[in-house]
Design an enzyme around this catalytic site. Structure first.
Site, PDB file in Angstrom:
ATOM      1  N   HIS A  55       0.854  -1.188   0.000  1.00 11.44           N
ATOM      2  CA  HIS A  55       0.000   0.000   0.000  1.00 11.44           C
ATOM      3  C   HIS A  55       0.889   1.238   0.000  1.00 11.44           C
ATOM      4  CE1 HIS A  55      -3.920  -1.965   1.724  1.00 11.44           C
ATOM      5  NE2 HIS A  55      -3.374  -2.676   0.752  1.00 11.44           N
ATOM      6  N   GLU A  57       1.015   3.944   1.766  1.00 10.01           N
ATOM      7  CA  GLU A  57       1.538   4.399   3.058  1.00 10.01           C
ATOM      8  C   GLU A  57       2.679   3.499   3.539  1.00 10.01           C
ATOM      9  OE1 GLU A  57      -1.645   3.723   2.219  1.00 10.01           O
ATOM     10  OE2 GLU A  57      -3.058   4.806   3.507  1.00 10.01           O
ATOM     11  N   CYS A  85      -6.167   2.263   5.515  1.00 13.98           N
ATOM     12  CA  CYS A  85      -6.840   1.004   5.830  1.00 13.98           C
ATOM     13  C   CYS A  85      -6.307   0.522   7.191  1.00 13.98           C
ATOM     14  CB  CYS A  85      -6.551  -0.020   4.743  1.00 13.98           C
ATOM     15  SG  CYS A  85      -4.883  -0.713   4.840  1.00 13.98           S
ATOM     16  N   CYS A  88      -2.467  -0.099   7.190  1.00 18.29           N
ATOM     17  CA  CYS A  88      -1.667   1.131   7.161  1.00 18.29           C
ATOM     18  C   CYS A  88      -1.825   1.920   8.452  1.00 18.29           C
ATOM     19  CB  CYS A  88      -2.045   1.967   5.950  1.00 18.29           C
ATOM     20  SG  CYS A  88      -1.577   1.162   4.402  1.00 18.29           S
TER      21      CYS A  88
HETATM   22 ZN   LIG Z   1      -3.442   0.393   3.473  1.00 14.41          ZN
END
Ligand SMILES: [Zn+2]
Length: 158
Positions: A55, A57, A85, A88
């Site tokens: 992801h 981040e 999410c 993260c």
């Molecule tokens: Zn994430």
């Protein structure tokens, strides 16, 4: 919120679009900033790297920590094109930046079928009620490693 904040968020949004347009992954971008400078950037690369943890981040946090030679992001701000999410969010708490700005929120993400509300719901359940079975095994054999950590004067605690 300052002009600089807007500039860094626009960069995160730009990265989100760039990643999507190059088929790297979903439309998500992030930057880590310290002392008014971008330390690291990331965009989602889940599908191109076959990495469900890639992801924006997480990628930006990993790179920022490498560059700053630190396992924490003290004094840093994370700008992410979408509300983090649960994974993260966890990475952000471990990294401990000073602040997070986000653009789209989890409802916007759900509207384009990135629905992490399911994971947030799972977090609230008892471990035995979660959809992926978790079973405890060999605790007595694993605990001595923790004891060793507790008694290790050399370990870098975090
Ligand atoms: Zn994430």
């Amino acid at each position: 919120m300052t002009e600089q904040d807007l500039k860094f968020m626009r960069r995160a949004i730009e990265l989100a679009e760039k990643g999507m347009d190059s088929n790297a992954g979903g439309p998500f971008g992030a930057v880590v900033v310290k002392d008014g400078e971008i330390v690291a950037e990331g965009f989602n690369q889940v599908t191109s790297k076959n990495d469900p943890t890639a992801h924006a981040e997480v990628i930006a946090i990993r790179e920022a920590c490498q560059k700053l030679n630190s396992f924490q992001l003290k004094g840093c701000t994370v700008y992410t094109s979408c509300e983090p999410c649960p994974m993260c969010l966890g990475a952000i708490y471990w990294a401990r930046p000073d602040r997070v700005f986000y653009a789209c929120d989890h409802r916007d993400a759900a509207a384009i079928d990135f629905d992490d509300s399911f994971i947030y719901q799972e977090l609230k359940l008892e471990i035995t009620d979660r959809s992926i079975p978790f079973s405890q095994l060999l605790r007595a054999e694993a605990l001595p490693v923790f004891e060793k950590w507790r008694n290790n004067g050399q370990a870098i605690k975090y």
